[in-house]
Scaffold this active site. Sequence first.
Site, PDB file in Angstrom:
ATOM      1  N   SER A   1      47.913  66.458  -2.669  1.00  0.00           N
ATOM      2  CA  SER A   1      49.056  66.260  -3.561  1.00  0.00           C
ATOM      3  C   SER A   1      48.516  66.339  -4.979  1.00  0.00           C
ATOM      4  CB  SER A   1      49.653  64.869  -3.317  1.00  0.00           C
ATOM      5  OG  SER A   1      50.505  64.498  -4.388  1.00  0.00           O
TER       6      SER A   1
ATOM      7  N   TYR B   1      49.939  55.643  -2.064  1.00  0.00           N
ATOM      8  CA  TYR B   1      49.918  57.109  -1.913  1.00  0.00           C
ATOM      9  C   TYR B   1      48.832  57.730  -2.784  1.00  0.00           C
ATOM     10  CZ  TYR B   1      52.035  61.822  -1.527  1.00  0.00           C
ATOM     11  OH  TYR B   1      52.284  63.157  -1.283  1.00  0.00           O
TER      12      TYR B   1
HETATM   13  P1  NAD Z   1      58.337  65.622   5.514  1.00  0.00           P
HETATM   14  O1  NAD Z   1      58.866  64.230   5.496  1.00  0.00           O
HETATM   15  O2  NAD Z   1      59.286  66.779   5.488  1.00  0.00           O
HETATM   16  O3  NAD Z   1      57.372  65.806   6.760  1.00  0.00           O
HETATM   17  C1  NAD Z   1      56.470  64.820   7.141  1.00  0.00           C
HETATM   18  C2  NAD Z   1      56.012  65.122   8.546  1.00  0.00           C
HETATM   19  O4  NAD Z   1      55.127  64.085   8.959  1.00  0.00           O
HETATM   20  C3  NAD Z   1      57.171  65.149   9.552  1.00  0.00           C
HETATM   21  O5  NAD Z   1      56.898  66.106  10.547  1.00  0.00           O
HETATM   22  C4  NAD Z   1      57.124  63.739  10.121  1.00  0.00           C
HETATM   23  O6  NAD Z   1      57.715  63.629  11.407  1.00  0.00           O
HETATM   24  C5  NAD Z   1      55.626  63.515  10.180  1.00  0.00           C
HETATM   25  N1  NAD Z   1      55.261  62.115  10.245  1.00  0.00           N
HETATM   26  C6  NAD Z   1      55.680  61.102   9.464  1.00  0.00           C
HETATM   27  N2  NAD Z   1      55.141  59.949   9.866  1.00  0.00           N
HETATM   28  C7  NAD Z   1      54.354  60.257  10.928  1.00  0.00           C
HETATM   29  C8  NAD Z   1      53.533  59.484  11.796  1.00  0.00           C
HETATM   30  N3  NAD Z   1      53.403  58.153  11.654  1.00  0.00           N
HETATM   31  N4  NAD Z   1      52.876  60.116  12.792  1.00  0.00           N
HETATM   32  C9  NAD Z   1      53.010  61.457  12.975  1.00  0.00           C
HETATM   33  N5  NAD Z   1      53.762  62.234  12.174  1.00  0.00           N
HETATM   34  C10 NAD Z   1      54.428  61.627  11.178  1.00  0.00           C
HETATM   35  O7  NAD Z   1      57.325  65.683   4.304  1.00  0.00           O
HETATM   36  P2  NAD Z   1      56.600  66.873   3.517  1.00  0.00           P
HETATM   37  O8  NAD Z   1      57.096  66.828   2.132  1.00  0.00           O
HETATM   38  O9  NAD Z   1      56.626  68.141   4.276  1.00  0.00           O
HETATM   39  O10 NAD Z   1      55.126  66.265   3.473  1.00  0.00           O
HETATM   40  C11 NAD Z   1      54.048  66.781   4.194  1.00  0.00           C
HETATM   41  C12 NAD Z   1      52.775  66.457   3.449  1.00  0.00           C
HETATM   42  O11 NAD Z   1      52.838  67.027   2.163  1.00  0.00           O
HETATM   43  C13 NAD Z   1      52.496  64.969   3.249  1.00  0.00           C
HETATM   44  O12 NAD Z   1      51.127  64.710   3.450  1.00  0.00           O
HETATM   45  C14 NAD Z   1      52.850  64.746   1.799  1.00  0.00           C
HETATM   46  O13 NAD Z   1      52.146  63.680   1.227  1.00  0.00           O
HETATM   47  C15 NAD Z   1      52.441  66.070   1.203  1.00  0.00           C
HETATM   48  N6  NAD Z   1      53.054  66.373  -0.088  1.00  0.00           N
HETATM   49  C16 NAD Z   1      54.392  66.557  -0.193  1.00  0.00           C
HETATM   50  C17 NAD Z   1      54.921  66.846  -1.445  1.00  0.00           C
HETATM   51  C18 NAD Z   1      56.372  67.059  -1.651  1.00  0.00           C
HETATM   52  O14 NAD Z   1      56.787  67.124  -2.807  1.00  0.00           O
HETATM   53  N7  NAD Z   1      57.177  67.174  -0.609  1.00  0.00           N
HETATM   54  C19 NAD Z   1      54.095  66.956  -2.550  1.00  0.00           C
HETATM   55  C20 NAD Z   1      52.733  66.776  -2.389  1.00  0.00           C
HETATM   56  C21 NAD Z   1      52.234  66.490  -1.153  1.00  0.00           C
END
Ligand code: NAD
Length: 257
Positions: free
Chosen positions: A139, A152
Amino acid sequence: MFLKEKRALVTGSTSGIGLAIARSLAGEGAQLVVNGFGEPDAIARIVEELSDASGMAASFVGADLSKRAGVEQMMAAAGEVDILVNNAGMQHVAPIEEFPVDKWDMVIALNLTAVFDAVRLAVPHMKRRNWGRIITTGSAHSLTASPFKAAYVSAKHGLAGLTKTLALELAETHITANMISPGYVWTPLVENQIPDTMAARGMTREQVINDVMLERQPSKRFVQPQDVAELALFLCREAAGNITGANYNIDGGWVAQ
Ligand code: NAD
């Protein structure tokens, strides 16, 4: 299809960035193991779609990665993986003095400790094959901080250190470890943190989107999940074999500030 013969596990691939990465890898022939939460019917459709795309039967492991036993169960069920994408993650937004300790424990367990456990269990097979790709979704918060995101930011900075350590330990093998660090990507994770940020900062939904989220992102555009997936795919190529220990930001200029 340059990933034929490769098996890829993408954690948190039932949604958002993980799903986009899974689709990209399957499109190049990788056999996918899907992980995450969701409705059984929706997950079945994802598994079918990925199987059709790659021509290799995809599978689903629904383990809860916030628990060590869940990670161990997932790794046992997934079998030997050549590509490990550590992507599952969660967020909690609260001022430090009100930060619920159980939320701290959960964010650190899922966003940081689960990656340690998945990697330590995946590496023996990668070493036997002398090939592997470890890709972690970091991130912008692996490189910089924001208020109210103590757990986080700590976990993502920890992942940056873990990625560099892995790169050095594995440098003489053909296993690479890299991180992709997006700014704000429009996914359910971002959408779901809007209410808490509204409460923590006393703002409207529009103010949170424009004045908090995109305020940090000079492009003023959300990153798309597919943008992250394209870079993950490149890191799996042979041409990326000497890229290791890197942390690529895709953030519209956020950490350039
Ligand atoms: P999202 O909520 O769409 O997806 C998260 C995924 O993780 C889902 O498949 C969910 O079911 C799974 N998950 C959640 N808790 C879990 C658990 N306890 N065990 C197993 N699976 C679990 O989120 P996203 O935005 O696609 O995020 C994915 C990654 O990207 C994360 O690591 C997040 O920190 C990172 N990220 C996201 C953003 C953003 O702006 N969306 C920015 C930077 C980093």
